[in-house]
Design a protein around this motif. Structure first.
Motif, PDB file in Angstrom:
ATOM      1  N   GLU A 287      31.211  21.894  14.453  1.00 52.31           N
ATOM      2  CA  GLU A 287      31.390  20.795  15.419  1.00 52.31           C
ATOM      3  C   GLU A 287      30.067  20.422  16.082  1.00 52.31           C
ATOM      4  O   GLU A 287      29.962  19.359  16.698  1.00 52.31           O
ATOM      5  CB  GLU A 287      32.419  21.181  16.492  1.00 52.31           C
ATOM      6  CG  GLU A 287      33.854  21.064  16.051  1.00 52.31           C
ATOM      7  CD  GLU A 287      34.270  22.146  15.082  1.00 52.31           C
ATOM      8  OE1 GLU A 287      33.628  23.220  15.069  1.00 52.31           O
ATOM      9  OE2 GLU A 287      35.233  21.929  14.319  1.00 52.31           O
ATOM     10  N   LEU A 288      29.057  21.303  15.917  1.00 51.32           N
ATOM     11  CA  LEU A 288      27.726  20.987  16.453  1.00 51.32           C
ATOM     12  C   LEU A 288      27.212  19.680  15.836  1.00 51.32           C
ATOM     13  O   LEU A 288      26.552  18.881  16.511  1.00 51.32           O
ATOM     14  CB  LEU A 288      26.767  22.138  16.132  1.00 51.32           C
ATOM     15  CG  LEU A 288      25.349  21.984  16.678  1.00 51.32           C
ATOM     16  CD1 LEU A 288      25.318  22.239  18.177  1.00 51.32           C
ATOM     17  CD2 LEU A 288      24.393  22.928  15.997  1.00 51.32           C
TER      18      LEU A 288
ATOM     19  N   MET B 136      28.788  16.742  17.570  1.00 50.87           N
ATOM     20  CA  MET B 136      28.206  16.530  18.897  1.00 50.87           C
ATOM     21  C   MET B 136      26.819  15.896  18.760  1.00 50.87           C
ATOM     22  O   MET B 136      26.481  14.962  19.496  1.00 50.87           O
ATOM     23  CB  MET B 136      28.118  17.852  19.660  1.00 50.87           C
ATOM     24  CG  MET B 136      27.967  17.638  21.150  1.00 50.87           C
ATOM     25  SD  MET B 136      28.156  19.116  22.110  1.00 50.87           S
ATOM     26  CE  MET B 136      26.614  19.907  21.864  1.00 50.87           C
TER      27      MET B 136
ATOM     28  N   SER C  35      27.285  12.244  17.759  1.00 53.02           N
ATOM     29  CA  SER C  35      27.746  11.457  18.906  1.00 53.02           C
ATOM     30  C   SER C  35      26.578  11.140  19.841  1.00 53.02           C
ATOM     31  O   SER C  35      26.440  10.011  20.338  1.00 53.02           O
ATOM     32  CB  SER C  35      28.838  12.229  19.631  1.00 53.02           C
ATOM     33  OG  SER C  35      29.393  11.440  20.636  1.00 53.02           O
ATOM     34  N   ASP C  36      25.718  12.145  20.058  1.00 53.71           N
ATOM     35  CA  ASP C  36      24.533  11.934  20.906  1.00 53.71           C
ATOM     36  C   ASP C  36      23.571  10.933  20.264  1.00 53.71           C
ATOM     37  O   ASP C  36      22.934  10.140  20.964  1.00 53.71           O
ATOM     38  CB  ASP C  36      23.827  13.274  21.172  1.00 53.71           C
ATOM     39  CG  ASP C  36      24.629  14.154  22.131  1.00 53.71           C
ATOM     40  OD1 ASP C  36      25.550  13.623  22.777  1.00 53.71           O
ATOM     41  OD2 ASP C  36      24.357  15.359  22.218  1.00 53.71           O
TER      42      ASP C  36
ATOM     43  N   LEU D 117      24.849   7.556  20.995  1.00 51.61           N
ATOM     44  CA  LEU D 117      24.551   7.192  22.395  1.00 51.61           C
ATOM     45  C   LEU D 117      23.089   6.758  22.525  1.00 51.61           C
ATOM     46  O   LEU D 117      22.784   5.767  23.205  1.00 51.61           O
ATOM     47  CB  LEU D 117      24.853   8.373  23.325  1.00 51.61           C
ATOM     48  CG  LEU D 117      26.325   8.775  23.456  1.00 51.61           C
ATOM     49  CD1 LEU D 117      26.461  10.032  24.296  1.00 51.61           C
ATOM     50  CD2 LEU D 117      27.146   7.658  24.083  1.00 51.61           C
TER      51      LEU D 117
ATOM     52  N   SER E 155      22.754   3.375  21.099  1.00 49.80           N
ATOM     53  CA  SER E 155      23.317   2.392  22.016  1.00 49.80           C
ATOM     54  C   SER E 155      22.289   2.003  23.092  1.00 49.80           C
ATOM     55  O   SER E 155      22.074   0.815  23.364  1.00 49.80           O
ATOM     56  CB  SER E 155      24.581   2.960  22.647  1.00 49.80           C
ATOM     57  OG  SER E 155      25.010   2.156  23.692  1.00 49.80           O
ATOM     58  N   LEU E 156      21.652   3.013  23.668  1.00 50.03           N
ATOM     59  CA  LEU E 156      20.677   2.742  24.733  1.00 50.03           C
ATOM     60  C   LEU E 156      19.427   2.048  24.182  1.00 50.03           C
ATOM     61  O   LEU E 156      18.897   1.126  24.810  1.00 50.03           O
ATOM     62  CB  LEU E 156      20.304   4.057  25.442  1.00 50.03           C
ATOM     63  CG  LEU E 156      21.441   4.746  26.201  1.00 50.03           C
ATOM     64  CD1 LEU E 156      20.987   6.077  26.766  1.00 50.03           C
ATOM     65  CD2 LEU E 156      21.961   3.870  27.332  1.00 50.03           C
TER      66      LEU E 156
ATOM     67  N   GLN F 152      28.540   2.664  21.303  1.00 45.89           N
ATOM     68  CA  GLN F 152      29.263   3.452  22.315  1.00 45.89           C
ATOM     69  C   GLN F 152      30.644   3.855  21.777  1.00 45.89           C
ATOM     70  O   GLN F 152      31.079   4.996  21.957  1.00 45.89           O
ATOM     71  CB  GLN F 152      29.434   2.640  23.606  1.00 45.89           C
ATOM     72  CG  GLN F 152      28.171   2.516  24.438  1.00 45.89           C
ATOM     73  CD  GLN F 152      27.871   3.742  25.268  1.00 45.89           C
ATOM     74  OE1 GLN F 152      28.770   4.414  25.730  1.00 45.89           O
ATOM     75  NE2 GLN F 152      26.596   4.032  25.456  1.00 45.89           N
TER      76      GLN F 152
ATOM     77  N   ALA G 279      30.231   6.533  19.313  1.00 46.90           N
ATOM     78  CA  ALA G 279      30.006   7.819  20.003  1.00 46.90           C
ATOM     79  C   ALA G 279      31.326   8.384  20.517  1.00 46.90           C
ATOM     80  O   ALA G 279      31.561   9.590  20.463  1.00 46.90           O
ATOM     81  CB  ALA G 279      29.019   7.625  21.149  1.00 46.90           C
ATOM     82  N   LEU G 280      32.177   7.478  20.974  1.00 46.43           N
ATOM     83  CA  LEU G 280      33.492   7.899  21.471  1.00 46.43           C
ATOM     84  C   LEU G 280      34.341   8.485  20.339  1.00 46.43           C
ATOM     85  O   LEU G 280      35.138   9.401  20.555  1.00 46.43           O
ATOM     86  CB  LEU G 280      34.198   6.693  22.102  1.00 46.43           C
ATOM     87  CG  LEU G 280      35.210   6.985  23.194  1.00 46.43           C
ATOM     88  CD1 LEU G 280      34.567   7.714  24.344  1.00 46.43           C
ATOM     89  CD2 LEU G 280      35.841   5.692  23.690  1.00 46.43           C
TER      90      LEU G 280
ATOM     91  N   GLY H  41      33.189  10.288  18.066  1.00 46.10           N
ATOM     92  CA  GLY H  41      32.715  11.679  17.956  1.00 46.10           C
ATOM     93  C   GLY H  41      33.501  12.585  18.884  1.00 46.10           C
ATOM     94  O   GLY H  41      33.823  13.722  18.526  1.00 46.10           O
ATOM     95  N   PHE H  42      33.812  12.053  20.061  1.00 48.13           N
ATOM     96  CA  PHE H  42      34.662  12.800  20.998  1.00 48.13           C
ATOM     97  C   PHE H  42      36.033  13.057  20.355  1.00 48.13           C
ATOM     98  O   PHE H  42      36.585  14.154  20.468  1.00 48.13           O
ATOM     99  CB  PHE H  42      34.801  11.996  22.300  1.00 48.13           C
ATOM    100  CG  PHE H  42      35.742  12.603  23.298  1.00 48.13           C
ATOM    101  CD1 PHE H  42      35.397  13.741  24.006  1.00 48.13           C
ATOM    102  CD2 PHE H  42      36.984  12.033  23.532  1.00 48.13           C
ATOM    103  CE1 PHE H  42      36.266  14.303  24.921  1.00 48.13           C
ATOM    104  CE2 PHE H  42      37.860  12.584  24.444  1.00 48.13           C
ATOM    105  CZ  PHE H  42      37.499  13.729  25.136  1.00 48.13           C
TER     106      PHE H  42
ATOM    107  N   LEU I 261      35.766  15.908  17.882  1.00 43.96           N
ATOM    108  CA  LEU I 261      35.768  17.218  18.553  1.00 43.96           C
ATOM    109  C   LEU I 261      37.163  17.582  19.049  1.00 43.96           C
ATOM    110  O   LEU I 261      37.596  18.728  18.950  1.00 43.96           O
ATOM    111  CB  LEU I 261      34.784  17.199  19.722  1.00 43.96           C
ATOM    112  CG  LEU I 261      33.302  17.161  19.346  1.00 43.96           C
ATOM    113  CD1 LEU I 261      32.441  16.868  20.554  1.00 43.96           C
ATOM    114  CD2 LEU I 261      32.870  18.485  18.732  1.00 43.96           C
TER     115      LEU I 261
END
Lengths: 189, 160
Positions: free
Chosen positions: B4-5, B8, B11-12, B15, B18-19, B37, B40-41, B43-44, B47
């Protein structure tokens, strides 16, 4: 009207996205760490098990997961009856394991006259070279059984090895041919 | 080490994308930061599914769906790089993106994936690690060439 006049600049959009990113990132981290620190218990088949021996036919019944064994044993008055190899204890793993026998049930039940007919039922655990490693004995006191305490200390069964459980029974001189049913369990450490 | 690393990490990366695309909003479509975004969600969601079905899903299955998601994140990084370079002809920005985002993220991913492979002995196909290392070296060469810029290349060729 208020919303119509509200113009989003790059910095407000960035700030909004940054806040959302922090929330999502923290939620991800929380889930990940809850996964990383949750303990798991895996259930596997036992590696030290009971196996029916060469003389076990009609005497031994192996229980679920092979971790219990029920034996129906006869006894003759004033004569020792020997079961050479009714039951084996087997380590199927590539590593050695410690084990012990534990009494579960016996019949006839305590308080019945049939119990007084027995003198003893002795279990002896013999290693691969036939040397006694431990005993597990049932005796009687009047019409009550004196059941063996759970074996202490544990015995060590080497990897991929099978030991024999040798049984001797004897009934009182005045008794008729009698039989008893015993269920024992094997605990593994 | 949990597979799951990778989810994560991916997902980062979304993000971060996105920025970064928010800062480059004049050069990329306006909706792109919000799309990332949402990615990335997801990815949540990955998990969360792993957490719920932790016992039912074996480690191999969890490894592959997390690595797939990480692959999607990396593809998006490379795609944004290519979009800036070839569609928008923003060479300077593409160069900067290549050295500041594309190369480091691929390098970090390679380290994480190979480390996971070594930790679990035979989880990865044997040819995957040399193939990824070769790809990393090629990418490093290309990034260096792009970073040095056309002036330096011309000078090497014998120009002014």
């Amino acid at each position: 009207m208020l919303f119509k006049n509200f113009k989003t600049t790059r910095s407000t959009r960035f700030l909004l996205l940054l806040m959302l990113s922090i929330v999502i990132g923290l939620a991800n981290a929380a889930i990940f760490y809850s996964l990383a620190f949750s303990s798991t218990v895996s259930i596997t088949n036992p590696t030290v098990i009971f196996v029916q021996g060469e003389d076990g036919s009609g005497v031994v019944s192996i229980g679920s997961n092979s971790s219990t064994a029920s034996l129906t044993l006869a006894a003759y008055p004033n004569i020792t009856l020997t079961y050479e190899q009714p039951l084996n204890i087997s380590n199927t793993d590539a590593a050695s394991h410690d084990f012990r026998f534990r009494h579960l049930t016996i019949s006839p039940a305590n308080g019945t006259a049939d119990v007084g007919n027995f003198s003893y039922i002795c279990f002896t655990i013999l290693d691969a070279s036939g040397i006694s490693q431990a005993t597990f004995n049932y005796t009687t006191s009047g019409n009550d059984w004196i059941t063996p305490a759970t074996m202490d200390p544990y015995e060590t069964l080497p990897a991929n090895t099978q030991w024999v459980v040798y049984i001797e029974t004897m009934a009182a001189a005045s008794a008729q041919d009698v039989s008893a049913s015993i269920t024992i369990a094997v605990d593994v450490q | 080490m949990l597979p799951e690393l990778f989810a994560m990490l991916a997902s980062d990366l979304f993000l971060l994308l996105s920025l970064m695309t928010c800062l480059l909003d004049e050069k990329v479509p306006k909706a792109l930061p919000y799309v990332f975004q949402v990615a990335a969600l997801s990815g949540f969601g990955h998990l969360l599914i792993s957490r719920i079905f932790f016992i039912e899903f074996d480690v191999n299955m969890r490894f592959w769906y997390n690595v797939f998601y990480l692959g999607v994140a990396l593809t998006n990084i490379v795609a944004v790089n290519a979009y800036l370079a070839f569609a928008k002809k923003e060479w300077k920005v593409a160069r900067l993106w290549s050295s500041a985002v594309t190369f480091p993220t691929i390098a970090i991913t390679l380290i994480a994936t190979t480390n996971y492979g070594f930790a679990f002995d035979s989880t990865l196909p044997p040819l995957l690690i040399p193939a990824l290392l070769t790809f990393s070296l090629i990418l490093l060469s290309v990034s260096t060439a792009v970073l040095l810029g056309s002036k330096v290349i011309n000078r090497i060729k014998g120009g002014d």
